[in-house]
Design a protein around this motif. Structure first.
Motif, PDB file in Angstrom:
ATOM      1  N   GLY A 254       0.782  -1.237   0.000  1.00 24.34           N
ATOM      2  CA  GLY A 254       0.000   0.000   0.000  1.00 24.34           C
ATOM      3  C   GLY A 254       0.806   1.275   0.000  1.00 24.34           C
ATOM      4  N   ASP A 255       2.118   1.185   0.166  1.00 25.23           N
ATOM      5  CA  ASP A 255       2.990   2.358   0.179  1.00 25.23           C
ATOM      6  C   ASP A 255       3.422   2.664  -1.248  1.00 25.23           C
ATOM      7  OD1 ASP A 255       4.964   4.266   0.491  1.00 25.23           O
ATOM      8  OD2 ASP A 255       5.903   3.291   2.210  1.00 25.23           O
ATOM      9  N   ALA A 256       3.105   3.859  -1.727  1.00 28.07           N
ATOM     10  CA  ALA A 256       3.442   4.227  -3.109  1.00 28.07           C
ATOM     11  C   ALA A 256       4.943   4.166  -3.373  1.00 28.07           C
ATOM     12  CB  ALA A 256       2.911   5.628  -3.421  1.00 28.07           C
ATOM     13  N   GLU A 257       5.754   4.405  -2.340  1.00 30.06           N
ATOM     14  CA  GLU A 257       7.204   4.399  -2.517  1.00 30.06           C
ATOM     15  C   GLU A 257       7.751   2.993  -2.731  1.00 30.06           C
ATOM     16  OE1 GLU A 257       9.117   6.473   0.642  1.00 30.06           O
ATOM     17  OE2 GLU A 257       8.219   8.400   0.146  1.00 30.06           O
ATOM     18  N   LEU A 258       6.936   1.966  -2.464  1.00 23.86           N
ATOM     19  CA  LEU A 258       7.389   0.592  -2.635  1.00 23.86           C
ATOM     20  C   LEU A 258       6.993   0.002  -3.987  1.00 23.86           C
ATOM     21  CD1 LEU A 258       6.679  -0.847   0.927  1.00 23.86           C
ATOM     22  CD2 LEU A 258       8.867  -0.173  -0.048  1.00 23.86           C
ATOM     23  N   LEU A 259       6.326   0.777  -4.830  1.00 22.72           N
ATOM     24  CA  LEU A 259       6.024   0.296  -6.177  1.00 22.72           C
ATOM     25  C   LEU A 259       7.316   0.129  -6.964  1.00 22.72           C
ATOM     26  CD1 LEU A 259       2.950   2.353  -7.432  1.00 22.72           C
ATOM     27  CD2 LEU A 259       2.985  -0.030  -6.723  1.00 22.72           C
ATOM     28  N   THR A 260       7.378  -0.888  -7.778  1.00 20.45           N
ATOM     29  CA  THR A 260       8.543  -1.066  -8.630  1.00 20.45           C
ATOM     30  C   THR A 260       8.505  -0.045  -9.770  1.00 20.45           C
ATOM     31  OG1 THR A 260       7.456  -2.648 -10.101  1.00 20.45           O
ATOM     32  CG2 THR A 260       8.564  -3.540  -8.135  1.00 20.45           C
ATOM     33  N   LEU A 261       9.674   0.203 -10.349  1.00 25.36           N
ATOM     34  CA  LEU A 261       9.746   1.140 -11.466  1.00 25.36           C
ATOM     35  C   LEU A 261       8.893   0.651 -12.627  1.00 25.36           C
ATOM     36  CD1 LEU A 261      11.009   3.670 -12.697  1.00 25.36           C
ATOM     37  CD2 LEU A 261      12.974   2.279 -13.378  1.00 25.36           C
ATOM     38  N   LYS A 262       8.875  -0.661 -12.827  1.00 27.92           N
ATOM     39  CA  LYS A 262       8.072  -1.237 -13.918  1.00 27.92           C
ATOM     40  C   LYS A 262       6.581  -1.010 -13.657  1.00 27.92           C
ATOM     41  CE  LYS A 262       7.993  -5.341 -16.845  1.00 27.92           C
ATOM     42  NZ  LYS A 262       8.507  -6.714 -17.021  1.00 27.92           N
ATOM     43  N   ALA A 263       6.165  -1.110 -12.381  1.00 30.05           N
ATOM     44  CA  ALA A 263       4.758  -0.881 -12.039  1.00 30.05           C
ATOM     45  C   ALA A 263       4.370   0.570 -12.304  1.00 30.05           C
ATOM     46  CB  ALA A 263       4.510  -1.240 -10.576  1.00 30.05           C
ATOM     47  N   VAL A 264       5.236   1.512 -11.960  1.00 28.71           N
ATOM     48  CA  VAL A 264       4.962   2.934 -12.189  1.00 28.71           C
ATOM     49  C   VAL A 264       4.837   3.206 -13.684  1.00 28.71           C
ATOM     50  CG1 VAL A 264       5.866   5.274 -11.944  1.00 28.71           C
ATOM     51  CG2 VAL A 264       6.055   3.667 -10.036  1.00 28.71           C
ATOM     52  N   ARG A 265       5.719   2.613 -14.469  1.00 27.79           N
ATOM     53  CA  ARG A 265       5.656   2.812 -15.919  1.00 27.79           C
ATOM     54  C   ARG A 265       4.342   2.273 -16.488  1.00 27.79           C
ATOM     55  NH1 ARG A 265      11.845   1.128 -17.701  1.00 27.79           N
ATOM     56  NH2 ARG A 265      12.795   3.159 -17.268  1.00 27.79           N
ATOM     57  N   ALA A 266       3.903   1.150 -15.971  1.00 32.25           N
ATOM     58  CA  ALA A 266       2.636   0.577 -16.446  1.00 32.25           C
ATOM     59  C   ALA A 266       1.476   1.502 -16.123  1.00 32.25           C
ATOM     60  CB  ALA A 266       2.419  -0.796 -15.805  1.00 32.25           C
ATOM     61  N   LEU A 267       1.471   2.083 -14.932  1.00 34.67           N
ATOM     62  CA  LEU A 267       0.401   3.014 -14.546  1.00 34.67           C
ATOM     63  C   LEU A 267       0.418   4.262 -15.420  1.00 34.67           C
ATOM     64  CD1 LEU A 267       0.543   2.833 -10.635  1.00 34.67           C
ATOM     65  CD2 LEU A 267      -1.212   1.877 -12.135  1.00 34.67           C
TER      66      LEU A 267
END
Length: 380
Positions: A254-267
């Motif tokens: 649930g912590d936005a800072e723990l998203l992977t870089l790949k997950a952020v790119r997908a979003l």
């Protein structure tokens, strides 16, 4: 094609899914090219504001007796503006109510509150936005810290609460933005109309600009780069069948800072995001503003994933935790694959792997330097 009926949360989303959190100030980028602006006072602070306005292409009318112009202001007027359209016009008199007619904005450096209030009221009476330097009560707008890679311009504001923090943020951003960004931005400006003419809004156009951005952060533009970009543009403009695909993204604990870089790119590449109740607004904030967000109630996204993917849109199924090892995720991927829909699964951070690190951070004594930095930051 049958139109899918909207879910109730498509129309009235829960408060948590709001797209923009509360803002202390509205950030605006305002063209002053060829506009008349007013600066009253001859101090160094007034000179800095005048230089900034002229660098935007404004015609800066300075109101201050010659004897009150500081050395920095005199040198500035003698040197001229950085922008080809900017210029300084020195009026060797104190300001008066007649100077505001036709002005785009008005700036003043006033020692006394009485004069500041008079300047503020006179400007407002003429409908001119006004800022009295270092007197927030007499400001309709504020200046932020600036990172200048024009035409790329980054402005940082803390709503006047912590200017030193804004300066520190600016220094960080300066190190992140390579000087070549300026050249890449100019190229983008030059080819934008051609790209828009050849590529309709959607996946192809976004793919072109995503690749452009990847290059901008890696290389300095070399000779002939526009020709190569146009060749890539033509390749993307060629008709191709829409590919149905879904990306299942794990949001972790649930912590936005723990998203992977790949997950952020997908979003940031998604056209449609289906998310569950446990997804925080901080995570949703990382998605593209234009992406449609749909709150769903079960693991299969209320049966909408398949129909949405078939439209050729980039669909992201955003789930809390780590969906990668879950049997339900494998089942969904298999089901979609049989229907001709490509599925990518991006794992999330496991809560049990994250928890020990958090506990260790909370129980281990902090190093003195880090503790000093934390205390110092809290006092700024």
């Amino acid at each position: 094609m049958r139109v899918l009926p909207p879910l109730p949360n498509d129309i009235t989303s829960r408060p948590q899914s709001q797209r923009v959190a509360a803002l202390a100030m509205l950030p605006l980028f305002w063209s002053l090219k060829g506009k008349r602006v007013v600066v009253a006072g001859g101090s160094d602070a007034a000179a800095w504001k005048a230089e900034l306005l002229a660098a935007c292409g404004a015609e800066v009318h300075v109101y201050a007796p010659r004897t009150e112009l500081g050395e920095i202001f005199r040198d500035l007027i003698a040197r001229g503006a950085a922008h080809e359209c900017g210029r300084f016009v020195h009026n060797g008199e104190v300001w008066h109510p007649g100077i505001f007619q036709g002005a785009a904005i008005a700036i003043a450096d006033c020692d006394e509150d009485v004069e500041a209030e008079a300047f503020f009221n006179a400007a407002r009476a003429c409908g001119v936005p006004v800022n009295v330097i270092d007197k927030p009560a007499y400001c309709q707008f504020q200046f932020g810290s600036i990172v200048n890679r024009s035409p790329v311009v980054v402005a940082i504001s803390t709503d006047g609460a912590a200017p030193i923090l804004a300066q520190a943020i600016r220094r960080r951003i300066e190190t992140l933005l390579p000087p070549a960004i300026k050249s890449w931005a100019s190229i983008a400006q030059a080819i934008r109309e051609r790209v828009n003419a050849r590529l309709q809004p959607g996946a192809a156009r976004r793919s072109f600009w995503e690749r452009f951005v990847d290059r901008a952060f890696l290389d300095t533009p070399e000779e002939g780069v526009e020709t190569r970009l146009m060749a890539e543009l033509e390749r993307l403009a060629a008709p191709r069948p829409a590919v149905a695909r879904v990306t299942i993204v794990g949001a972790g604990p649930g912590d936005a800072e723990l998203l992977t870089l790949k997950a952020v790119r997908a979003l940031q590449a998604a056209d449609i995001i289906l998310y569950d109740e446990q997804i925080s607004n901080d995570i949703l904030e990382l998605a593209r503003r234009e992406a449609k967000r749909i709150l769903v109630s079960d693991q299969r996204g209320d049966g909408r994933v398949m129909a949405l993917a078939k439209t050729g849109k980039r669909v992201v199924r955003l789930q809390s935790g780590n969906p990668a090892p879950a049997a339900a995720t494998r089942e969904e991927a298999s089901r979609l694959g049989k229907l001709g829909i490509a599925v990518e699964i991006i794992p999330g951070v496991d809560a049990e792997h994250h928890a020990p690190a958090v506990a260790a951070a909370e129980t281990c004594p902090a190093d003195p330097a880090a503790a000093w930095g934390t205390t110092r930051a809290a006092n700024l």
